[in-house]
Design a protein around this motif. Structure first.
Motif, PDB file in Angstrom:
ATOM      1  N   SER A  85      44.033  50.286  39.921  1.00  0.00           N
ATOM      2  CA  SER A  85      43.202  50.100  41.111  1.00  0.00           C
ATOM      3  C   SER A  85      44.030  49.520  42.249  1.00  0.00           C
ATOM      4  O   SER A  85      44.977  48.772  42.034  1.00  0.00           O
ATOM      5  CB  SER A  85      42.026  49.176  40.781  1.00  0.00           C
ATOM      6  OG  SER A  85      42.496  47.986  40.167  1.00  0.00           O
ATOM      7  N   SER A  86      43.665  49.886  43.463  1.00  0.00           N
ATOM      8  CA  SER A  86      44.398  49.420  44.648  1.00  0.00           C
ATOM      9  C   SER A  86      44.201  47.928  44.856  1.00  0.00           C
ATOM     10  O   SER A  86      43.086  47.402  44.733  1.00  0.00           O
ATOM     11  CB  SER A  86      43.919  50.166  45.894  1.00  0.00           C
ATOM     12  OG  SER A  86      44.497  49.613  47.069  1.00  0.00           O
ATOM     13  N   VAL A  87      45.290  47.226  45.177  1.00  0.00           N
ATOM     14  CA  VAL A  87      45.219  45.784  45.462  1.00  0.00           C
ATOM     15  C   VAL A  87      45.567  45.486  46.918  1.00  0.00           C
ATOM     16  O   VAL A  87      45.861  44.349  47.278  1.00  0.00           O
ATOM     17  CB  VAL A  87      46.150  44.991  44.513  1.00  0.00           C
ATOM     18  CG1 VAL A  87      45.635  45.059  43.092  1.00  0.00           C
ATOM     19  CG2 VAL A  87      47.594  45.477  44.588  1.00  0.00           C
ATOM     20  N   ASP A  88      45.540  46.497  47.776  1.00  0.00           N
ATOM     21  CA  ASP A  88      45.824  46.290  49.194  1.00  0.00           C
ATOM     22  C   ASP A  88      44.720  45.467  49.842  1.00  0.00           C
ATOM     23  O   ASP A  88      43.538  45.586  49.500  1.00  0.00           O
ATOM     24  CB  ASP A  88      45.951  47.630  49.922  1.00  0.00           C
ATOM     25  CG  ASP A  88      47.164  48.419  49.465  1.00  0.00           C
ATOM     26  OD1 ASP A  88      48.021  47.842  48.777  1.00  0.00           O
ATOM     27  OD2 ASP A  88      47.240  49.625  49.781  1.00  0.00           O
ATOM     28  N   GLY A  89      45.117  44.643  50.813  1.00  0.00           N
ATOM     29  CA  GLY A  89      44.154  43.859  51.569  1.00  0.00           C
ATOM     30  C   GLY A  89      43.641  42.656  50.805  1.00  0.00           C
ATOM     31  O   GLY A  89      44.011  42.400  49.659  1.00  0.00           O
ATOM     32  N   TRP A  90      42.753  41.889  51.466  1.00  0.00           N
ATOM     33  CA  TRP A  90      42.159  40.709  50.848  1.00  0.00           C
ATOM     34  C   TRP A  90      40.658  40.866  50.698  1.00  0.00           C
ATOM     35  O   TRP A  90      39.904  39.901  50.752  1.00  0.00           O
ATOM     36  CB  TRP A  90      42.488  39.452  51.654  1.00  0.00           C
ATOM     37  CG  TRP A  90      43.923  39.077  51.556  1.00  0.00           C
ATOM     38  CD1 TRP A  90      44.850  39.091  52.561  1.00  0.00           C
ATOM     39  CD2 TRP A  90      44.632  38.659  50.373  1.00  0.00           C
ATOM     40  NE1 TRP A  90      46.069  38.707  52.082  1.00  0.00           N
ATOM     41  CE2 TRP A  90      45.970  38.426  50.744  1.00  0.00           C
ATOM     42  CE3 TRP A  90      44.257  38.458  49.042  1.00  0.00           C
ATOM     43  CZ2 TRP A  90      46.941  38.006  49.841  1.00  0.00           C
ATOM     44  CZ3 TRP A  90      45.225  38.037  48.143  1.00  0.00           C
ATOM     45  CH2 TRP A  90      46.545  37.819  48.538  1.00  0.00           C
ATOM     46  N   ASP A  91      40.216  42.110  50.488  1.00  0.00           N
ATOM     47  CA  ASP A  91      38.815  42.385  50.185  1.00  0.00           C
ATOM     48  C   ASP A  91      38.642  42.264  48.671  1.00  0.00           C
ATOM     49  O   ASP A  91      39.239  43.017  47.905  1.00  0.00           O
ATOM     50  CB  ASP A  91      38.457  43.791  50.664  1.00  0.00           C
ATOM     51  CG  ASP A  91      37.013  44.158  50.368  1.00  0.00           C
ATOM     52  OD1 ASP A  91      36.276  43.297  49.832  1.00  0.00           O
ATOM     53  OD2 ASP A  91      36.622  45.298  50.657  1.00  0.00           O
ATOM     54  N   PHE A  92      37.813  41.328  48.235  1.00  0.00           N
ATOM     55  CA  PHE A  92      37.642  41.072  46.811  1.00  0.00           C
ATOM     56  C   PHE A  92      36.366  41.693  46.251  1.00  0.00           C
ATOM     57  O   PHE A  92      35.905  41.314  45.179  1.00  0.00           O
ATOM     58  CB  PHE A  92      37.662  39.565  46.544  1.00  0.00           C
ATOM     59  CG  PHE A  92      39.042  38.968  46.645  1.00  0.00           C
ATOM     60  CD1 PHE A  92      39.790  38.691  45.508  1.00  0.00           C
ATOM     61  CD2 PHE A  92      39.618  38.700  47.875  1.00  0.00           C
ATOM     62  CE1 PHE A  92      41.063  38.161  45.589  1.00  0.00           C
ATOM     63  CE2 PHE A  92      40.894  38.164  47.973  1.00  0.00           C
ATOM     64  CZ  PHE A  92      41.615  37.895  46.819  1.00  0.00           C
TER      65      PHE A  92
END
Length: 261
Positions: A24-31
């Protein structure tokens, strides 16, 4: 009797959970990815709302290390002059798209001094969970009477996860609120507010733990699914038995002001 795992992905096999967390993508700080798979209590002070209120009263604002711009984008009213910085290319692309639509300039910066701004430009500098804090630079770009308002990650945050994988860790006080106070004051700032809280985190499946370690890379710096296969299997069995794995984050709110004189 053990609790039934709460994860919305509990129907998946161990191998499927590992694959899901690892791809899964871990880009950004959207949790939002963690919804139904992990939870984290929020500090009582409500950083995003408090920051938004301050932005609405500022004339020139700066968000340091904005991530994907997720938190800054919650601001209702931006000051006439608004800028943000970010160093990680995937986050920079997300922030530029998200914040650019609202007229905010996002500047690529290496998170190292000097900040790419002239002296005394901003009356409000904010940051949520900065990796590094250059207090001298914050002092330099603030106008007299200007404020630094931020939520930092404190010492021993998430250490229960770290220590499960790599054993006991030293209590690194570099990230403590007392250290932040001393460094801010040494740079010439007056600390007017400092609050600290530890809040509960709970992981309901091993895929969520994998995703978290890929996102928060400093907890287990050499983490990979292959290297920690045995530990991951142990984590999975622990969650299956106990229903979740519990850890604690530490956060502190700091507000520091540049003197008028």
């Amino acid at each position: 009797m053990a609790r039934i795992p709460k994860s919305k992905m509990s129907h998946l096999s161990y191998e499927e959970l590992v694959h899901d967390g690892n791809t899964s993508s871990v880009d950004g700080w959207d949790f939002s990815w963690f919804e139904g798979r992990a939870t984290e209590e929020r500090p009582s002070w409500g950083y995003a709302k408090a920051m938004s209120n301050r932005m609405g009263k500022a004339s020139a604002g700066l968000d340091l290390q904005t991530g994907g711009g997720e938190v800054l984008n919650t601001v209702e009213k931006f000051p006439p002059l608004m800028a943000a910085t970010e160093s990680w290319p995937p986050n920079l692309a997300l922030a530029s798209k998200r914040l650019g639509a609202r007229g905010i300039v996002v500047i690529a910066d290496r998170d190292q001094p000097p900040l790419p701004f002239a002296n005394e430009v901003f009356d409000l500098v904010v940051s949520r969970h900065p990796i590094a804090v250059c207090w001298d630079q914050i002092y330099r770009v603030l106008r007299p009477g200007g404020t630094y308002f931020a939520q930092h990650v404190g010492h021993r945050s998430g250490f229960e996860v770290s220590e499960f994988f790599i054993g006991p860790q030293p209590d690194n006080m570099i990230r403590s609120p007392d250290t932040a106070r001393a460094e801010a004051q040494a740079a010439g700032l007056e600390v007017v507010q400092l609050k600290f809280e530890r809040t509960k985190m709970e992981f309901f499946d091993v895929g969520a733990v994998i995703h978290y370690l890929r996102k928060i890379i400093w907890l287990v710096p050499d983490f990979s699914v292959e290297k920690y296969a045995d530990k991951l299997k142990g984590m999975h069995e622990y969650i299956q038995t106990h229903g979740s794995f519990v850890a604690y984050s530490s956060r502190f709110l700091i507000e520091a002001r540049k003197p008028l004189a």
